[in-house]
Design a protein around this motif. Structure first.
Motif, PDB file in Angstrom:
ATOM      1  N   ALA A  61      -3.033   0.379  -8.656  1.00  0.00           N
ATOM      2  CA  ALA A  61      -4.484   0.937  -9.057  1.00  0.00           C
ATOM      3  C   ALA A  61      -4.666   1.761  -7.798  1.00  0.00           C
ATOM      4  CB  ALA A  61      -5.265  -0.278  -9.314  1.00  0.00           C
ATOM      5  N   PHE A  62      -5.795   2.787  -8.149  1.00  0.00           N
ATOM      6  CA  PHE A  62      -6.037   3.576  -7.011  1.00  0.00           C
ATOM      7  C   PHE A  62      -7.062   2.791  -6.390  1.00  0.00           C
ATOM      8  CE2 PHE A  62     -10.079   5.984  -6.015  1.00  0.00           C
ATOM      9  CZ  PHE A  62      -9.424   7.028  -5.669  1.00  0.00           C
ATOM     10  N   ILE A  63      -6.872   2.979  -4.981  1.00  0.00           N
ATOM     11  CA  ILE A  63      -7.800   2.471  -4.001  1.00  0.00           C
ATOM     12  C   ILE A  63      -9.343   3.222  -3.573  1.00  0.00           C
ATOM     13  CG2 ILE A  63      -8.296   1.348  -1.585  1.00  0.00           C
ATOM     14  CD1 ILE A  63      -5.461   0.080  -2.065  1.00  0.00           C
ATOM     15  N   LYS A  64      -8.688   4.553  -2.752  1.00  0.00           N
ATOM     16  CA  LYS A  64      -9.431   5.749  -2.554  1.00  0.00           C
ATOM     17  C   LYS A  64      -8.834   6.881  -1.847  1.00  0.00           C
ATOM     18  CE  LYS A  64     -10.185   3.835   2.400  1.00  0.00           C
ATOM     19  NZ  LYS A  64      -9.400   2.460   2.424  1.00  0.00           N
ATOM     20  N   VAL A  65      -9.333   7.972  -2.063  1.00  0.00           N
ATOM     21  CA  VAL A  65      -9.105   9.214  -1.079  1.00  0.00           C
ATOM     22  C   VAL A  65      -9.245   8.792   0.397  1.00  0.00           C
ATOM     23  CG1 VAL A  65      -9.270  11.381  -0.686  1.00  0.00           C
ATOM     24  CG2 VAL A  65      -9.612  10.536  -2.949  1.00  0.00           C
ATOM     25  N   LEU A  66      -8.138   8.549   1.037  1.00  0.00           N
ATOM     26  CA  LEU A  66      -8.284   8.121   2.200  1.00  0.00           C
ATOM     27  C   LEU A  66      -8.934   9.223   3.303  1.00  0.00           C
ATOM     28  CD1 LEU A  66      -7.199   5.782   4.281  1.00  0.00           C
ATOM     29  CD2 LEU A  66      -5.143   7.185   4.882  1.00  0.00           C
ATOM     30  N   PHE A  67      -8.585  10.360   3.007  1.00  0.00           N
ATOM     31  CA  PHE A  67      -9.383  11.512   3.737  1.00  0.00           C
ATOM     32  C   PHE A  67      -9.042  12.849   3.075  1.00  0.00           C
ATOM     33  CE2 PHE A  67      -5.246  10.894   6.246  1.00  0.00           C
ATOM     34  CZ  PHE A  67      -5.119  12.235   6.144  1.00  0.00           C
ATOM     35  N   PRO A  68     -10.157  13.838   3.028  1.00  0.00           N
ATOM     36  CA  PRO A  68      -9.859  15.030   2.428  1.00  0.00           C
ATOM     37  C   PRO A  68      -9.056  16.133   3.312  1.00  0.00           C
ATOM     38  CG  PRO A  68     -12.171  14.928   3.289  1.00  0.00           C
ATOM     39  CD  PRO A  68     -11.360  13.789   3.607  1.00  0.00           C
ATOM     40  N   VAL A  69      -8.576  16.897   2.555  1.00  0.00           N
ATOM     41  CA  VAL A  69      -7.519  18.118   3.285  1.00  0.00           C
ATOM     42  C   VAL A  69      -8.156  19.319   2.903  1.00  0.00           C
ATOM     43  CG1 VAL A  69      -5.576  16.547   3.599  1.00  0.00           C
ATOM     44  CG2 VAL A  69      -5.849  17.837   1.524  1.00  0.00           C
ATOM     45  N   ILE A 106       0.838  -1.135  -0.121  1.00  0.00           N
ATOM     46  CA  ILE A 106       0.004   0.135  -0.014  1.00  0.00           C
ATOM     47  C   ILE A 106       0.740   1.412   0.078  1.00  0.00           C
ATOM     48  CG2 ILE A 106      -1.915   1.528   1.497  1.00  0.00           C
ATOM     49  CD1 ILE A 106      -2.844  -1.299   0.264  1.00  0.00           C
ATOM     50  N   LEU A 107       0.614   2.022  -0.803  1.00  0.00           N
ATOM     51  CA  LEU A 107       1.212   3.619  -0.918  1.00  0.00           C
ATOM     52  C   LEU A 107       0.270   4.581  -0.629  1.00  0.00           C
ATOM     53  CD1 LEU A 107       3.950   4.950  -2.097  1.00  0.00           C
ATOM     54  CD2 LEU A 107       2.708   5.244  -4.157  1.00  0.00           C
ATOM     55  N   PHE A 108       0.727   5.809  -0.026  1.00  0.00           N
ATOM     56  CA  PHE A 108      -0.015   6.975   0.132  1.00  0.00           C
ATOM     57  C   PHE A 108       0.771   8.354  -0.613  1.00  0.00           C
ATOM     58  CE2 PHE A 108      -0.790   4.338   3.945  1.00  0.00           C
ATOM     59  CZ  PHE A 108      -2.341   4.087   3.631  1.00  0.00           C
ATOM     60  N   THR A 109       0.044   8.867  -1.047  1.00  0.00           N
ATOM     61  CA  THR A 109       0.400  10.289  -1.559  1.00  0.00           C
ATOM     62  C   THR A 109      -0.374  11.324  -1.457  1.00  0.00           C
ATOM     63  OG1 THR A 109      -0.851   9.939  -3.786  1.00  0.00           O
ATOM     64  CG2 THR A 109       1.468   8.949  -3.672  1.00  0.00           C
ATOM     65  N   GLY A 110       0.267  12.621  -1.445  1.00  0.00           N
ATOM     66  CA  GLY A 110      -0.377  13.659  -1.023  1.00  0.00           C
ATOM     67  C   GLY A 110       0.490  14.799  -1.758  1.00  0.00           C
ATOM     68  N   GLY A 111      -0.602  15.891  -1.951  1.00  0.00           N
ATOM     69  CA  GLY A 111       0.123  17.014  -2.749  1.00  0.00           C
ATOM     70  C   GLY A 111      -0.814  18.214  -2.668  1.00  0.00           C
ATOM     71  N   ASN A 112      -0.949  18.944  -3.794  1.00  0.00           N
ATOM     72  CA  ASN A 112      -1.638  20.231  -3.604  1.00  0.00           C
ATOM     73  C   ASN A 112      -2.973  19.876  -4.104  1.00  0.00           C
ATOM     74  OD1 ASN A 112      -1.907  22.947  -3.647  1.00  0.00           O
ATOM     75  ND2 ASN A 112      -1.157  23.332  -5.804  1.00  0.00           N
ATOM     76  N   ASP A 113      -3.750  18.883  -3.841  1.00  0.00           N
ATOM     77  CA  ASP A 113      -5.230  18.642  -4.081  1.00  0.00           C
ATOM     78  C   ASP A 113      -5.799  17.793  -3.104  1.00  0.00           C
ATOM     79  OD1 ASP A 113      -4.540  16.224  -6.801  1.00  0.00           O
ATOM     80  OD2 ASP A 113      -4.037  16.130  -4.740  1.00  0.00           O
ATOM     81  N   GLY A 124      -6.778  15.359  -1.226  1.00  0.00           N
ATOM     82  CA  GLY A 124      -6.617  14.920   0.055  1.00  0.00           C
ATOM     83  C   GLY A 124      -5.508  13.744  -0.078  1.00  0.00           C
ATOM     84  N   VAL A 125      -5.437  12.910   0.999  1.00  0.00           N
ATOM     85  CA  VAL A 125      -4.417  11.736   0.848  1.00  0.00           C
ATOM     86  C   VAL A 125      -4.828  10.472   0.196  1.00  0.00           C
ATOM     87  CG1 VAL A 125      -3.250  10.116   2.358  1.00  0.00           C
ATOM     88  CG2 VAL A 125      -3.165  12.442   3.094  1.00  0.00           C
ATOM     89  N   VAL A 126      -4.214   9.876  -0.875  1.00  0.00           N
ATOM     90  CA  VAL A 126      -4.859   9.083  -1.852  1.00  0.00           C
ATOM     91  C   VAL A 126      -4.079   7.678  -1.578  1.00  0.00           C
ATOM     92  CG1 VAL A 126      -5.035   8.401  -4.290  1.00  0.00           C
ATOM     93  CG2 VAL A 126      -5.014  10.987  -3.673  1.00  0.00           C
ATOM     94  N   GLU A 127      -4.791   6.679  -1.349  1.00  0.00           N
ATOM     95  CA  GLU A 127      -4.211   5.344  -0.836  1.00  0.00           C
ATOM     96  C   GLU A 127      -4.082   4.557  -2.309  1.00  0.00           C
ATOM     97  OE1 GLU A 127      -5.596   1.268   1.599  1.00  0.00           O
ATOM     98  OE2 GLU A 127      -6.319   3.329   1.797  1.00  0.00           O
ATOM     99  N   TRP A 128      -3.254   3.885  -2.655  1.00  0.00           N
ATOM    100  CA  TRP A 128      -2.690   2.959  -3.794  1.00  0.00           C
ATOM    101  C   TRP A 128      -2.460   1.574  -3.579  1.00  0.00           C
ATOM    102  CZ3 TRP A 128      -3.748   6.097  -8.324  1.00  0.00           C
ATOM    103  CH2 TRP A 128      -3.417   7.166  -8.173  1.00  0.00           C
ATOM    104  N   SER A 129      -2.727   0.695  -4.337  1.00  0.00           N
ATOM    105  CA  SER A 129      -2.330  -0.672  -4.278  1.00  0.00           C
ATOM    106  C   SER A 129      -1.399  -0.943  -5.143  1.00  0.00           C
ATOM    107  CB  SER A 129      -3.501  -1.751  -4.735  1.00  0.00           C
ATOM    108  OG  SER A 129      -2.774  -2.971  -4.990  1.00  0.00           O
ATOM    109  N   LEU A 130      -0.111  -1.149  -4.531  1.00  0.00           N
ATOM    110  CA  LEU A 130       1.120  -1.617  -5.293  1.00  0.00           C
ATOM    111  C   LEU A 130       1.141  -3.080  -6.106  1.00  0.00           C
ATOM    112  CD1 LEU A 130       3.895   0.231  -3.275  1.00  0.00           C
ATOM    113  CD2 LEU A 130       2.814   1.092  -5.331  1.00  0.00           C
ATOM    114  N   LYS A 131       0.151  -3.709  -5.473  1.00  0.00           N
ATOM    115  CA  LYS A 131      -0.057  -5.139  -6.015  1.00  0.00           C
ATOM    116  C   LYS A 131      -0.666  -5.279  -7.247  1.00  0.00           C
ATOM    117  CE  LYS A 131      -0.064  -7.509  -1.657  1.00  0.00           C
ATOM    118  NZ  LYS A 131      -0.242  -6.968  -0.527  1.00  0.00           N
TER     119      LYS A 131
END
Length: 303
Positions: free
Chosen positions: A47-55, A28-35, A37-44
């Motif tokens: 693919a995109f999993i979900k926006v973990l939470f909005p910011v 599992i990877l998490f990314t964040g930036g200038n938009d 929320g924190v986004v959760e990705w599957s490295l298996k």
């Protein structure tokens, strides 16, 4: 011989991506930036999993401490958001800084979390209580990055005033101030065995410092522009650097030779804008960029 192959490109961010972090849970990877929320990705599945939470502000740092069910997100607002994976919800904001948080790291044996801010201080939080324990005045200006020595005895802070400050992790006293960069220090990482500290600056230099004396061992004219990220391979003697010049470079961690350049000029379908952060996931290197894309690289290294 080092071979590089791009195996995935993850799209979904609508704005520049500033940071990434592997989850405590493998794959599992998490990314964040200038938009959004924190986004959760599957490295298996890459693919995109979900926006973990909005910011409500840009995310400059994400940290997932070992042995704790938390994700910390350091915001441009100075607040730190805490997501609890067990409860699957946000906990109350950690409020102390009024200016952006640029890095978040944890000290396992002390059960503490450190946050570096543009206000020149580093706040220290208890991981058990999520309360503020100390605030360390490190610089008159921004503290940009944090590196904790593998034995957790010392911590290095990279500052906007071109300095690296080394503190004792037992009592947070200043051990040494390192001068060497001619511009702000953007990235820091200790070599996994703890023999030296590598620093990267806006001056495009990578400096290698002996971890006992903090004397300068080696200086590398590494990139054309700022060195935004340094990441050591977890088991093999190599490290990667990522730069504002849109390149990733792979170096020998023992001989400091350049072994590979990943860039569009070298024929790779690579990033088109500044590369902001990199992380190793085994033999995969993952990069994020101002171009809104996440790239996963398979890197075959000789040991």
């Amino acid at each position: 011989m080092i071979s590089v192959e791009k195996i995935a490109e993850l799209n979904g961010h609508g704005n520049p991506i500033f940071t990434l972090e592997l989850s405590q849970k493998p794959g599992i990877l998490f990314t964040g930036g200038n938009d959004k929320g924190v986004v959760e990705w599957s490295l298996k599945n890459n693919a995109f999993i979900k926006v973990l939470f909005p910011v409500n502000a840009s995310i400059y740092a994400i940290h997932c401490p070992v042995d704790y069910p938390y994700l910390f997100a350091g915001l441009r607002s100075g607040e730190i958001m805490v997501f609890d994976f067990l409860k699957q919800q946000l906990l109350p904001l950690l409020k102390h800084h009024q200016k952006p948080i640029f890095d978040v790291k944890s000290v396992k044996h002390k059960k503490e979390m450190l946050a570096a801010s543009e206000d020149g201080t580093v706040s220290v939080w208890g991981l058990e209580t999520l309360t503020l324990l100390h605030s360390i005045k490190v610089s008159e200006d921004t503290v940009r990055c944090i590196a904790i020595s593998p034995d957790e005895k010392q911590v290095a802070f990279g500052c906007r005033n071109n300095q690296v400050k080394i503190y004792d992790l037992e009592d947070y006293t200043l051990v040494k101030t390192i001068h060497g960069h001619t511009m702000p220090v953007f990235s820091l990482q200790y070599e996994p065995s703890g023999s030296y500290l590598a620093s990267g600056g806006r001056d495009a230099q990578v400096k290698i410092w002996d971890a006992k004396t903090y004397d300068l061992v080696h200086s590398i004219a590494a990139h054309l522009f700022a060195v935004n990220g340094i990441a050591f391979h977890p088991t093999l003697p190599y490290f990667a650097t990522a730069s504002m010049d849109k390149t990733i470079k792979i170096w020998g961690a023992d001989d400091f030779k350049l072994y590979k350049i990943i860039s569009r000029e070298k024929g790779f379908s690579s990033h088109q804008l500044s590369i902001n952060k990199i992380v190793w996931n085994g033999d995969q290197l993952i990069s994020v960029s101002d171009d809104k894309r996440i790239m996963v690289w398979n890197i075959r290294l000789d040991d």
